[in-house]
Scaffold this motif. Structure first.
Motif, PDB file in Angstrom:
ATOM      1  N   SER A 188     -23.876  -5.600 -13.270  1.00 20.31           N
ATOM      2  CA  SER A 188     -23.947  -4.182 -12.905  1.00 20.31           C
ATOM      3  C   SER A 188     -23.467  -3.910 -11.478  1.00 20.31           C
ATOM      4  O   SER A 188     -23.581  -2.783 -10.991  1.00 20.31           O
ATOM      5  N   ASP A 189     -22.918  -4.919 -10.815  1.00 20.70           N
ATOM      6  CA  ASP A 189     -22.508  -4.757  -9.413  1.00 20.70           C
ATOM      7  C   ASP A 189     -21.525  -3.600  -9.233  1.00 20.70           C
ATOM      8  O   ASP A 189     -21.675  -2.768  -8.324  1.00 20.70           O
ATOM      9  N   ASP A 190     -20.490  -3.539 -10.080  1.00 17.96           N
ATOM     10  CA  ASP A 190     -19.464  -2.511  -9.916  1.00 17.96           C
ATOM     11  C   ASP A 190     -20.012  -1.112 -10.141  1.00 17.96           C
ATOM     12  O   ASP A 190     -19.698  -0.179  -9.387  1.00 17.96           O
ATOM     13  N   SER A 191     -20.840  -0.946 -11.166  1.00 14.74           N
ATOM     14  CA  SER A 191     -21.373   0.386 -11.459  1.00 14.74           C
ATOM     15  C   SER A 191     -22.368   0.828 -10.403  1.00 14.74           C
ATOM     16  O   SER A 191     -22.411   2.011 -10.029  1.00 14.74           O
ATOM     17  N   VAL A 192     -23.158  -0.109  -9.885  1.00 13.79           N
ATOM     18  CA  VAL A 192     -24.091   0.234  -8.806  1.00 13.79           C
ATOM     19  C   VAL A 192     -23.322   0.630  -7.553  1.00 13.79           C
ATOM     20  O   VAL A 192     -23.653   1.625  -6.890  1.00 13.79           O
ATOM     21  N   LEU A 193     -22.265  -0.111  -7.220  1.00  9.67           N
ATOM     22  CA  LEU A 193     -21.486   0.203  -6.029  1.00  9.67           C
ATOM     23  C   LEU A 193     -20.802   1.560  -6.173  1.00  9.67           C
ATOM     24  O   LEU A 193     -20.765   2.344  -5.217  1.00  9.67           O
ATOM     25  N   LYS A 194     -20.281   1.859  -7.346  1.00  8.15           N
ATOM     26  CA  LYS A 194     -19.637   3.153  -7.574  1.00  8.15           C
ATOM     27  C   LYS A 194     -20.630   4.293  -7.376  1.00  8.15           C
ATOM     28  O   LYS A 194     -20.325   5.304  -6.727  1.00  8.15           O
ATOM     29  N   LEU A 262     -26.948   8.357 -12.151  1.00 10.75           N
ATOM     30  CA  LEU A 262     -25.785   7.901 -12.918  1.00 10.75           C
ATOM     31  C   LEU A 262     -26.095   6.684 -13.782  1.00 10.75           C
ATOM     32  O   LEU A 262     -25.409   6.437 -14.780  1.00 10.75           O
ATOM     33  N   LEU A 263     -27.105   5.913 -13.389  1.00 14.27           N
ATOM     34  CA  LEU A 263     -27.439   4.695 -14.112  1.00 14.27           C
ATOM     35  C   LEU A 263     -28.895   4.724 -14.552  1.00 14.27           C
ATOM     36  O   LEU A 263     -29.746   5.330 -13.879  1.00 14.27           O
ATOM     37  N   PRO A 264     -29.210   4.055 -15.661  1.00 13.38           N
ATOM     38  CA  PRO A 264     -30.620   3.952 -16.073  1.00 13.38           C
ATOM     39  C   PRO A 264     -31.446   3.261 -14.994  1.00 13.38           C
ATOM     40  O   PRO A 264     -30.968   2.325 -14.342  1.00 13.38           O
ATOM     41  N   ALA A 265     -32.665   3.724 -14.805  1.00 14.39           N
ATOM     42  CA  ALA A 265     -33.532   3.139 -13.786  1.00 14.39           C
ATOM     43  C   ALA A 265     -33.732   1.647 -14.014  1.00 14.39           C
ATOM     44  O   ALA A 265     -33.815   0.863 -13.052  1.00 14.39           O
TER      45      ALA A 265
END
Length: 292
Positions: A188-194, A262-265
């Motif tokens: 999930s690194d890329d989605s968290v960074l975005k 943007l992302l699930p908790a």
């Protein structure tokens, strides 16, 4: 204007200091030495968004023997924290009581004369909301305007106005440039960074913040104004010895990402758990030295 706690600023200070690009700092020092050689008075540096005074503590040991600093911040508590930290940092000091009324804005009632490694450093403090005051009169008398980890908080419109009114050399250090590498890596690194980058562009007191684009925008705006602009990387490189800072960074990132929704908790919590135990973390920053 967005502010930070003195505890957070103290935690990041050691990595801030060691991360500054040494070659670029040497160029700044050489420039100030040339200035000092042609006039007898102390070199004058204005530090914007000074926080607890970390930028002075990093730079003053490298600069000329006679220095005058004006530290500017919108938070009176941080300015008082800066006074306290500087008095603890120096070898000797004199506290000067100025004949000024205490107020929420303007100069503080005390200034300092510090001795550090045989250098004499005069320090004045100015409480000012830079989101409203793009150009302070004190900047007109400066030999150098500097700021650390500040411009990524500002908006594009603010930066345009700032660069349009700037007449002095600028040394902007540690602007976050959006590059991050955590080890071990995770899915999930890329989605968290975005999501984090999106949060970085929310209003930090100046309007929609430029966030990771601060350095690129500064370079363009100053180049367009015929400044000579020198750029260098200054990444935070952290390992297990920097565990407290890594944990705070991970926690702060997770909180910011959750605010974007943007992302699930659950995804963010899993990311946070893995990054708290990271063995290495590299956060990209950029240093800029620009001369008219």
């Amino acid at each position: 204007m967005n502010s930070f706690t003195s505890e957070w600023l103290a935690l990041r200070e050691p990595v801030d200091h060691r991360s500054r690009n040494k070659k670029l700092l040497a160029s700044v020092t050489n420039y100030l030495d040339q200035i000092a050689s042609i006039h007898a008075s102390a070199i004058h540096i204005v530090d914007l968004g000074c926080g607890s005074g970390s930028n002075l503590r990093a730079l003053a040991p490298a600069f000329h023997d006679a220095q005058e600093w004006t530290l500017v911040d919108s938070d009176p508590k941080l300015l008082h924290a800066a006074q306290t930290a500087l008095l603890e940092w120096c070898d000797d000091s004199i506290v000067i009581q100025n004949d000024l009324p205490a107020s929420g804005h303007g100069s503080l009632t005390q200034s300092l004369i510090l001795i550090k490694n045989k250098k004499k450093i005069n320090v004045n403090f100015q409480c000012a909301d830079l989101s409203k005051d793009v150009h302070l009169p004190i900047m007109a008398t400066a030999d150098l305007v500097t700021a650390a980890a500040f411009f990524d908080l500002t908006s594009e419109i603010w930066l345009q106005q700032f660069c349009a009114t700037l007449r002095k050399p600028l040394y902007a250090t540690l602007s976050y440039n959006g590059s991050e590498n955590w080890h071990p890596e995770g899915p999930s690194d890329d989605s968290v960074l975005k999501a984090f980058h999106l949060h970085q562009t929310t209003d930090k007191g100046f309007g929609a913040a430029v966030g990771p684009n601060a350095a690129k925008l500064l370079i363009k705006l100053l180049t367009d104004r015929a400044y000579r602009v020198f750029v260098a990387d200054s990444p935070w490189v952290m390992d297990e010895l920097d565990r407290p800072l890594i944990e705070q960074l991970a926690s702060g990132t997770a909180t910011a990402v959750k605010e974007t929704t943007l992302l699930p908790a659950e995804t963010v919590d899993q990311w946070l758990q893995s990054k708290r135990n990271a063995i290495k973390c590299v956060i990209g920053h950029t240093d800029i030295f620009a001369c008219p």
